[in-house]
Design an enzyme around this catalytic site. Sequence first.
Site, short mmCIF file in Angstrom:
data_model
loop_
_atom_site.label_atom_id
_atom_site.label_comp_id
_atom_site.label_asym_id
_atom_site.label_seq_id
_atom_site.Cartn_x
_atom_site.Cartn_y
_atom_site.Cartn_z
CB SER A 70 -0.89 0.03 1.24
OG SER A 70 -1.68 -1.13 1.32
N1 SAH Z 1 -0.22 -5.43 4.17
C1 SAH Z 1 0.57 -5.71 2.99
C2 SAH Z 1 -0.14 -5.40 1.70
C3 SAH Z 1 -1.04 -6.51 1.36
S1 SAH Z 1 -1.67 -6.63 -0.28
C4 SAH Z 1 1.92 -5.02 3.04
O1 SAH Z 1 2.17 -4.24 3.97
O2 SAH Z 1 2.73 -5.29 2.15
C5 SAH Z 1 -3.02 -7.72 0.14
C6 SAH Z 1 -2.61 -9.11 0.56
O3 SAH Z 1 -3.80 -9.78 0.98
C7 SAH Z 1 -2.01 -9.96 -0.55
O4 SAH Z 1 -0.76 -10.42 -0.15
C8 SAH Z 1 -3.03 -11.09 -0.72
O5 SAH Z 1 -2.42 -12.32 -1.06
C9 SAH Z 1 -3.66 -11.14 0.66
N2 SAH Z 1 -4.97 -11.77 0.75
C10 SAH Z 1 -6.04 -11.69 -0.09
N3 SAH Z 1 -7.08 -12.42 0.39
C11 SAH Z 1 -6.66 -12.97 1.57
C12 SAH Z 1 -7.25 -13.83 2.54
N4 SAH Z 1 -8.51 -14.29 2.44
N5 SAH Z 1 -6.52 -14.18 3.61
C13 SAH Z 1 -5.25 -13.76 3.77
N6 SAH Z 1 -4.62 -12.96 2.88
C14 SAH Z 1 -5.31 -12.56 1.79
#
Ligand code: SAH
Length: 225
Positions: A70
């Site tokens: 993000s």
């Molecule tokens: N917080 C992260 C950004 C995450 S992007 C950072 O600081 O880099 C969103 C993430 O959510 C992705 O890695 C994706 O694989 C994950 N995601 C999507 N659906 C999910 C679920 N049901 N459970 C766990 N992770 C999930």
Amino acid sequence: MIFGRRKSDDSFDAQRADMVEGQLRRHGIRSERVLDVMGRVPREAFVPDRHRAFAYADNALPVEHGQSISQPYMVALMTQALELEGPERVLEIGTGTGYQAAVLAALCAAVYSVERIPELAETARTRLADQGIANVTITVGDGTCGWPEHAPYDGIIVTAGAPKAPQPLLNQLAAGGRLVIPVGDRVSQMLKAFTKRADGIREQDLCACKFVPLLGAHGWSEREA
Ligand code: SAH
């Protein structure tokens, strides 16, 4: 907390200081605790090598497996919305690179983070360990079901866009706890905060946003991913 240092980190230090003033404070982040921590956590250590030069750009960046890290302002806004004071236990859904978890780890007692893609979880574990961060525990699974073993949580942060607030996450909030989550369609969302009160759940809109989809039993269908 000790973050690893090299001489070549100096320019990143300057870029990080500029990010805090020019992006976060300028766009209205007021929590001095959040500003202080984001001025110290090395974001460059969490982005893929090929994007390292852009680690402090005022936007989200692509990471492995079609996911994204993000925008710094969004990390700050979501973190600030949790109103952490130190003793809290926080659940994060969507570990991604581990950067958001690293920021949270410096502001509360323990972070539990769930990631659905095993390779991302593993890379995040390595990056957090490299920074000497020991109060983040990562598991691989469907975070839309939360992580019941460690519930209840004082704060829950979802870093992927959901069709609605997943009921298991609301159930796993402690009294007075807060769920911060982007809710909308697959392309754009409203960042919302849900606070669990004695008389029910209070819902607030924070800002418009765009996140990758939250896939799972209480999110978007994995088949359409
Ligand atoms: N917080 C992260 C950004 C995450 S992007 C950072 O600081 O880099 C969103 C993430 O959510 C992705 O890695 C994706 O694989 C994950 N995601 C999507 N659906 C999910 C679920 N049901 N459970 C766990 N992770 C999930």
